[in-house]
Enzyme design. Structure first.
Site, PDB file in Angstrom:
ATOM      1  N   CYS A  98      10.384 -17.439 -29.397  1.00 40.84           N
ATOM      2  CA  CYS A  98      10.454 -16.690 -30.343  1.00 40.84           C
ATOM      3  C   CYS A  98      11.334 -15.629 -29.961  1.00 40.84           C
ATOM      4  CB  CYS A  98       9.140 -16.080 -30.514  1.00 40.84           C
ATOM      5  SG  CYS A  98       8.738 -15.184 -32.138  1.00 40.84           S
ATOM      6  N   ASP A 148      -2.273 -13.450 -29.221  1.00 40.23           N
ATOM      7  CA  ASP A 148      -1.119 -12.803 -28.283  1.00 40.23           C
ATOM      8  C   ASP A 148      -2.000 -11.777 -27.616  1.00 40.23           C
ATOM      9  OD1 ASP A 148       1.180 -11.792 -27.464  1.00 40.23           O
ATOM     10  OD2 ASP A 148       1.884 -11.519 -29.492  1.00 40.23           O
TER      11      ASP A 148
HETATM   12  O1  LIG Z   1       8.665 -10.025 -30.579  1.00 39.02           O
HETATM   13  C1  LIG Z   1       8.705  -8.992 -31.344  1.00 39.02           C
HETATM   14  O2  LIG Z   1       9.616  -8.023 -31.211  1.00 39.02           O
HETATM   15  C2  LIG Z   1       7.699  -9.080 -32.435  1.00 39.02           C
HETATM   16  C3  LIG Z   1       7.825  -7.745 -33.024  1.00 39.02           C
HETATM   17  C4  LIG Z   1       6.852  -7.448 -33.936  1.00 39.02           C
HETATM   18  C5  LIG Z   1       5.749  -8.242 -34.364  1.00 39.02           C
HETATM   19  C6  LIG Z   1       5.774  -9.748 -33.653  1.00 39.02           C
HETATM   20  C7  LIG Z   1       6.861  -9.972 -32.485  1.00 39.02           C
HETATM   21  N1  LIG Z   1       6.757 -10.973 -31.725  1.00 39.02           N
HETATM   22  C8  LIG Z   1       5.972 -12.100 -31.893  1.00 39.02           C
HETATM   23  C9  LIG Z   1       5.955 -13.523 -31.094  1.00 39.02           C
HETATM   24  O3  LIG Z   1       5.287 -14.209 -31.721  1.00 39.02           O
HETATM   25  C10 LIG Z   1       6.035 -13.301 -29.600  1.00 39.02           C
HETATM   26  O4  LIG Z   1       6.516 -14.408 -29.388  1.00 39.02           O
HETATM   27  C11 LIG Z   1       4.989 -12.890 -29.211  1.00 39.02           C
HETATM   28  O5  LIG Z   1       4.370 -11.838 -29.163  1.00 39.02           O
HETATM   29  C12 LIG Z   1       4.900 -13.248 -27.322  1.00 39.02           C
HETATM   30  O6  LIG Z   1       5.690 -12.325 -26.923  1.00 39.02           O
HETATM   31  P1  LIG Z   1       5.939 -12.297 -25.230  1.00 39.02           P
HETATM   32  O7  LIG Z   1       4.646 -11.535 -24.654  1.00 39.02           O
HETATM   33  O8  LIG Z   1       7.068 -11.574 -24.983  1.00 39.02           O
HETATM   34  O9  LIG Z   1       6.096 -13.750 -24.730  1.00 39.02           O
END
Ligand SMILES: O=C(O)c1ccccc1NCC(=O)[C@H](O)[C@H](O)COP(=O)(O)O
Length: 210
Positions: free
Chosen positions: A6, A130
């Site tokens: 993502c 999440d």
């Molecule tokens: O990633 C962002 O900046 C974000 C901003 C606003 C809403 C959602 C967002 N991300 C969503 C996702 O699906 C990410 O992949 C998920 O939160 C996992 O993130 P991580 O902990 O960094 O792997």
């Protein structure tokens, strides 16, 4: 198993990550995120793809009209709802976009938050768990308490997100059997700039699970 990477912002990185084995790329359609991309930027990434992968737009409290427009303008084939969208909203979106996969993200603050899943089972295709963060909606790098998720077995597919990295992903998958995983900051140099060496290591670790 599905593997969603993502926060893609760069066409060459999107294509490389898809070739490495990602089954889905995620695009942040949330203004204010350091990973935000416009529908036109998404379209450029999608046009660069030389292999077929799911293209998931991530939204937060956006109207059905705006989501519908972005789907039409960008080439995404799935919508991830990452904020406080209600089951009624998901139902309305499903009617507006019957061909599009709807993924509802639940940000798990306490174990009780898992109970919310039940009310979405009939109106979305997929759930995503999440980590909760007081100030950030996603891409936080925070992990969930995997031990506490062991009884989470919804009747629809679900993706595990939150702080997954090439180093901890197998620990998570030893405890849990999600339908897929979702990584963002764990395979980045800086927000929106993916680290292809980390992505390569991720797929080496996952081996035949993908
Ligand atoms: O990633 C962002 O900046 C974000 C901003 C606003 C809403 C959602 C967002 N991300 C969503 C996702 O699906 C990410 O992949 C998920 O939160 C996992 O993130 P991580 O902990 O960094 O792997």
């Amino acid at each position: 198993m599905r593997v969603k990477i993502c926060g893609i912002t760069k066409p060459e990185q999107g294509n490389a990550i898809a070739k490495l084995g990602a089954t889905a790329l995620g695009f942040i359609c949330v203004p204010g995120s350091p990973r935000y991309v416009t529908p036109q930027q998404i379209q450029v990434v999608v046009n660069h793809l030389s292999v077929s992968v799911d293209r998931i737009g991530v939204f937060a409290n956006t109207s059905t009209e705006e989501i519908t427009q972005i789907v039409a303008d960008s080439g995404i084939n799935a919508v991830q709802l990452h904020s406080n969208e209600s089951p009624e909203f998901c139902q309305k979106l499903r009617q507006a976009l019957p061909e599009i996969e709807i993924i509802k993200a639940l940000r798990i603050r306490t174990p009780e938050c898992l109970n919310q899943a039940d009310s979405y089972l009939s109106c979305v295709d997929t759930l995503l768990l999440d980590a909760y963060h007081r100030k950030m909606l996603g891409g936080t790098g925070k992990t969930l308490d995997w031990q506490r998720l062991q009884k989470f077995r919804p009747s629809i597919p679900w993706l595990l997100a939150g702080g997954l990295t090439p180093d901890n992903v197998l620990d998570a998958l030893t405890l849990l059997e999600p339908s897929g995983i979702d990584l963002s900051s764990g395979v980045e140099r800086t927000p929106g700039d993916k680290d292809l060496k980390k992505v390569t290591r991720l797929f080496e670790k996952l081996g035949s699970r993908v």
